[in-house]
Write a protein that holds these residues in place. Structure first.
Motif, short mmCIF file in Angstrom:
data_model
loop_
_atom_site.label_atom_id
_atom_site.label_comp_id
_atom_site.label_asym_id
_atom_site.label_seq_id
_atom_site.Cartn_x
_atom_site.Cartn_y
_atom_site.Cartn_z
N PRO A 48 -16.27 -11.02 11.79
CA PRO A 48 -14.85 -11.41 11.84
C PRO A 48 -13.97 -10.25 11.37
N VAL A 49 -12.89 -9.99 12.13
CA VAL A 49 -11.93 -8.95 11.72
C VAL A 49 -10.52 -9.50 11.85
N ALA A 50 -9.60 -8.93 11.05
CA ALA A 50 -8.19 -9.31 11.13
C ALA A 50 -7.57 -8.60 12.34
N PRO A 51 -6.49 -9.16 12.90
CA PRO A 51 -5.87 -8.54 14.08
C PRO A 51 -5.47 -7.09 13.83
N TRP A 52 -4.96 -6.80 12.65
CA TRP A 52 -4.53 -5.41 12.40
C TRP A 52 -5.73 -4.47 12.26
N GLU A 53 -6.86 -4.99 11.79
CA GLU A 53 -8.06 -4.15 11.72
C GLU A 53 -8.52 -3.77 13.13
N ALA A 54 -8.48 -4.78 14.02
CA ALA A 54 -8.90 -4.53 15.40
C ALA A 54 -7.90 -3.62 16.11
N ALA A 55 -6.61 -3.81 15.86
CA ALA A 55 -5.58 -3.06 16.59
C ALA A 55 -5.44 -1.64 16.07
N LEU A 56 -5.50 -1.49 14.76
CA LEU A 56 -5.20 -0.19 14.18
C LEU A 56 -6.45 0.59 13.78
N GLY A 57 -7.56 -0.09 13.81
CA GLY A 57 -8.78 0.55 13.32
C GLY A 57 -8.92 0.33 11.83
N ALA A 58 -10.15 0.33 11.35
CA ALA A 58 -10.37 0.09 9.93
C ALA A 58 -11.81 0.44 9.59
N GLN A 59 -12.04 0.54 8.33
CA GLN A 59 -13.43 0.65 7.88
C GLN A 59 -13.75 -0.61 7.10
N VAL A 60 -14.76 -1.35 7.55
CA VAL A 60 -15.08 -2.62 6.89
C VAL A 60 -16.53 -2.60 6.42
N LYS A 61 -16.80 -3.48 5.46
CA LYS A 61 -18.18 -3.64 4.96
C LYS A 61 -18.88 -4.68 5.84
N LEU A 62 -20.11 -4.36 6.14
CA LEU A 62 -20.87 -5.21 7.05
C LEU A 62 -22.24 -5.48 6.42
N PRO A 63 -22.67 -6.75 6.37
CA PRO A 63 -24.01 -6.98 5.83
C PRO A 63 -25.07 -6.63 6.88
N THR A 64 -26.18 -6.12 6.46
CA THR A 64 -27.34 -5.97 7.36
C THR A 64 -28.54 -6.48 6.55
N PRO A 65 -29.63 -6.83 7.22
CA PRO A 65 -30.80 -7.30 6.46
C PRO A 65 -31.30 -6.24 5.49
N ASP A 66 -30.87 -4.98 5.67
CA ASP A 66 -31.29 -3.90 4.80
C ASP A 66 -30.26 -3.60 3.72
N GLY A 67 -29.21 -4.42 3.63
CA GLY A 67 -28.15 -4.17 2.66
C GLY A 67 -26.86 -3.80 3.36
N PRO A 68 -25.74 -3.90 2.64
CA PRO A 68 -24.43 -3.68 3.28
C PRO A 68 -24.23 -2.23 3.70
N VAL A 69 -23.50 -2.04 4.81
CA VAL A 69 -23.14 -0.70 5.27
C VAL A 69 -21.65 -0.71 5.62
N ASP A 70 -21.07 0.47 5.70
CA ASP A 70 -19.68 0.60 6.13
C ASP A 70 -19.65 0.81 7.63
N LEU A 71 -18.72 0.12 8.28
CA LEU A 71 -18.61 0.24 9.73
C LEU A 71 -17.17 0.58 10.09
N LYS A 72 -17.01 1.57 10.97
CA LYS A 72 -15.68 1.95 11.45
C LYS A 72 -15.34 1.09 12.65
N ILE A 73 -14.22 0.37 12.56
CA ILE A 73 -13.72 -0.36 13.73
C ILE A 73 -12.77 0.59 14.44
N PRO A 74 -13.05 0.94 15.69
CA PRO A 74 -12.14 1.85 16.39
C PRO A 74 -10.81 1.15 16.68
N PRO A 75 -9.69 1.91 16.66
CA PRO A 75 -8.39 1.30 16.98
C PRO A 75 -8.42 0.73 18.39
#
Lengths: 104, 311
Positions: free
Chosen positions: B224-251
Motif C-alpha cells: 500500500p502506498v499514499a497517492p503522493w508517494e506514487a505520484a512524486l516518488g518515495a522511499q518506503v520500508k518494505l517487509p520481506t521474509p528475510d527482513g525489511p528493506v528500503d524500496l524506491k517508488i519511482p515518480p
C-alpha cells in the motif's frame, strides 16, 4: 515404536539440480530401463543427452514418472491419457500460481 | 475398531447395482485422486474409496459385508462376530498385499487373512513400497531451512499377517530454498517388506501467508502506498521474509505497478524474485483540511480518469 525420535533426517530435495543417470533413475523410480525409454518416447520426461547411456534426468522427472504410474494404476487410464493429465495439471498449477498473486 | 460404511463412502444406497458401483467409483476416483484433487483430505478419501470399492465390486465380499446388516453407523465401535469368516472364501480379490496393507483394521477383520495377506505370503514383494506424505511448511522455512516433526500413520502387515496401524514421528530437515510442489526423498523411510524398505517421498506444500503469495520461486506482496508517494516518488520500508528493506517508488507510479526486487524471492540457484504490487490507498476525506486538499487537487489540473472510455 520410534527408535530415534531425536535424529533429524536429511532428505534429498528432488529439484532441477539433482542429476541422475539412466541407471540411477531406474533405481529411484523402480522401473526397468525399457519402461523409462517408453516414458521418454512418450515425451513424459525429457532427459538431456542424445543416447540412453548419456541421458541425464533431473529430480523433477521422478515426480512426473511417479504421477503417471499412479494415474495409470488408480484411474485405469493409458499412458497417453496419463501424459495428457500430467500436462493439464502443469497448466493448472501455472494458473493457480498466477491466481495466487492476486490473493486468492 | 470403527465400522466403515462403504455405501456411504461411495454415495450409494445399499441396493446399488454392480454397474452403479463401478460408475460411482470411477467418478469419485477422478475427483479425489491425490495427484489431481486439491482437496485437503483427498489422500484419505481416495484410500477410503479404494477400500470401499474393493469390497463392493466383488459380489462375495459385498455379500459378506451386507451380512453385517445395515444397523451399523459409520465410526461406530465394531467387533466382528466370532467365526464370521466361516463359509466365505475370498480368492477373487485382485489386489496385492501392498494394497491390502493400506486398508483399515475394519477391512482386515473381515477379509484380512484370506484376501490380503495370504496372497502376499505367496508372492512377497521384493522390497517395501515407496510411500508419500504431504508436509506443510511456512514460507519462512523455505527462506531459512527448518526442522519439522512429522507424524505419519503407517499401515503395515504385522507378524500375524494382518495390517496394523502405527504412528511414527520423524524429524525432517526442510532444506533452504524448497518450493511448493517439490519432493523430498527420504531413503529407506517408506514401507517395510521382506526386502529393503521403500523410500518416503514428502511433497512440500506452503501454509498460506497473510502477506506473501508464492508462485514457483517468486514471492508477491501487495504494497500500500499514499497517492503522493506514487505520484512524486518515495522511499518506503518494505517487509520481506528475510527482513525489511528500503524500496524506491519511482515518480508517476500507478496502482498495480509491479516493482521487482531481484533475488529476494525463495533462495536457490538462481534465487527467485520478490515483487511488490503497488496499491494506492486514499486518505479518508473525513476532516475539513483533507476535503480542502482534495478540492485543491481537483482544481490543479483538468484530469479525467475515464477519458479512454469515450464518454
Amino acid at each position: 515404536m520410534d527408535k530415534s525420535p531425536h535424529q533429524v533426517l536429511q532428505g534429498e530435495l528432488l529439484d532441477e539440480a539433482v542429476v541422475l543417470t539412466l541407471t540411477q533413475f531406474c533405481r529411484t523410480c523402480r522401473l526397468p530401463a525399457e519402461q523409462v525409454v517408453e516414458l521418454v518416447e512418450e515425451g513424459i520426461i525429457e532427459p538431456l543427452g542424445q543416447a540412453p547411456d548419456a541421458w541425464q534426468f533431473t529430480g523433477v522427472s521422478v515426480y512426473r514418472v511417479q504421477c503417471v504410474l499412479r494415474l495409470e494404476h488408480d484411474l485405469g487410464v493409458n499412458r497417453a491419457g496419463a501424459a495428457l493429465i500430467l500436462d493439464l495439471l502443469d497448466q493448472l498449477d501455472a494458473l493457480r500460481a498466477r491466481l495466487a498473486r492476486y490473493g486468492e | 475398531m470403527e465400522y466403515r460404511d462403504y455405501y456411504r463412502i461411495m454415495g450409494l444406497g445399499r441396493d446399488a447395482t454392480q454397474d452403479e458401483i463401478k460408475r460411482a467409483y470411477r467418478k469419485l476416483a477422478r475427483k479425489f485422486h491425490p495427484d489431481v484433487s486439491k482437496e485437503a483430505d483427498a489422500e484419505a478419501r481416495f484410500k477410503e474409496l479404494g477400500e470401499a470399492y474393493e469390497v463392493l465390486k466383488d459380489p462375495p465380499k459385498r455379500a459378506a459385508y451386507d451380512q453385517l446388516g445395515s444397523t451399523w453407523k459409520a465410526g461406530e465401535e465394531f467387533r466382528p462376530p466370532p467365526d464370521r469368516n466361516q463359509g466365505f472364501e475370498f480368492h477373487s480379490g485382485d489386489f496385492s498385499a501392498a494394497d491390502a496393507a493400506q486398508f483399515s483394521d475394519f477391512f482386515a477383520s473381515l477379509f484380512g487373512q484370506d484376501a490380503g495377506a495370504a496372497r502376499g505370503a505367496r508372492r512377497p514383494p521384493p522390497q517395501g513400497q515407496d510411500t508419500r506424505a504431504r508436509v506443510v511448511i511456512d514460507l519462512d522455512d523455505a527462506y531459512h531451512g527448518a526442522t519439522r516433526a512429522l507424524t505419519l500413520q503407517t499401515t503395515e502387515l504385522g507378524p500375524d499377517g494382518r495390517p496394523q496401524t502405527r504412528a511414527r514421528t520423524l524429524n525432517v530437515r526442510i532444506p533452504k530454498g524448497v518450493r511448493p510442489g517439490q519432493q523430498i526423498r527420504l531413503a529407506g523411510q517408506g514401507g517395510h517388506g521382506p526386502g529393503a524398505p521403500g523410500d518416503l517421498y514428502l511433497e512440500v506444500a506452503f501454509r498460506p501467508h497473510p502477506l506473501y503469495r508464492v508462485a514457483g520461486r517468486d514471492v508477491y506482496l501487495e504494497l500500500p502506498v499514499a497517492p503522493w508517494e506514487a505520484a512524486l516518488g518515495a522511499q518506503v520500508k518494505l517487509p520481506t521474509p528475510d527482513g525489511p528493506v528500503d524500496l524506491k517508488i519511482p515518480p508517476g507510479s500507478s496502482s498495480g505497478r509491479k516493482l521487482r526486487l531481484a533475488g529476494r524471492g525463495i533462495p536457490g540457484q538462481p534465487p527467485g524474485d520478490l515483487y511488490a504490487t503497488l496499491l494506492i490507498v486514499l486518505p479518508p476525506a473525513d476532516n475539513a483540511a483533507t476535503r480542502a486538499a482534495y478540492r485543491e487537487l481537483e482544481q490543479a489540473q483538468a484530469f479525467d480518469p475515464r477519458a479512454h472510455l469515450g464518454v
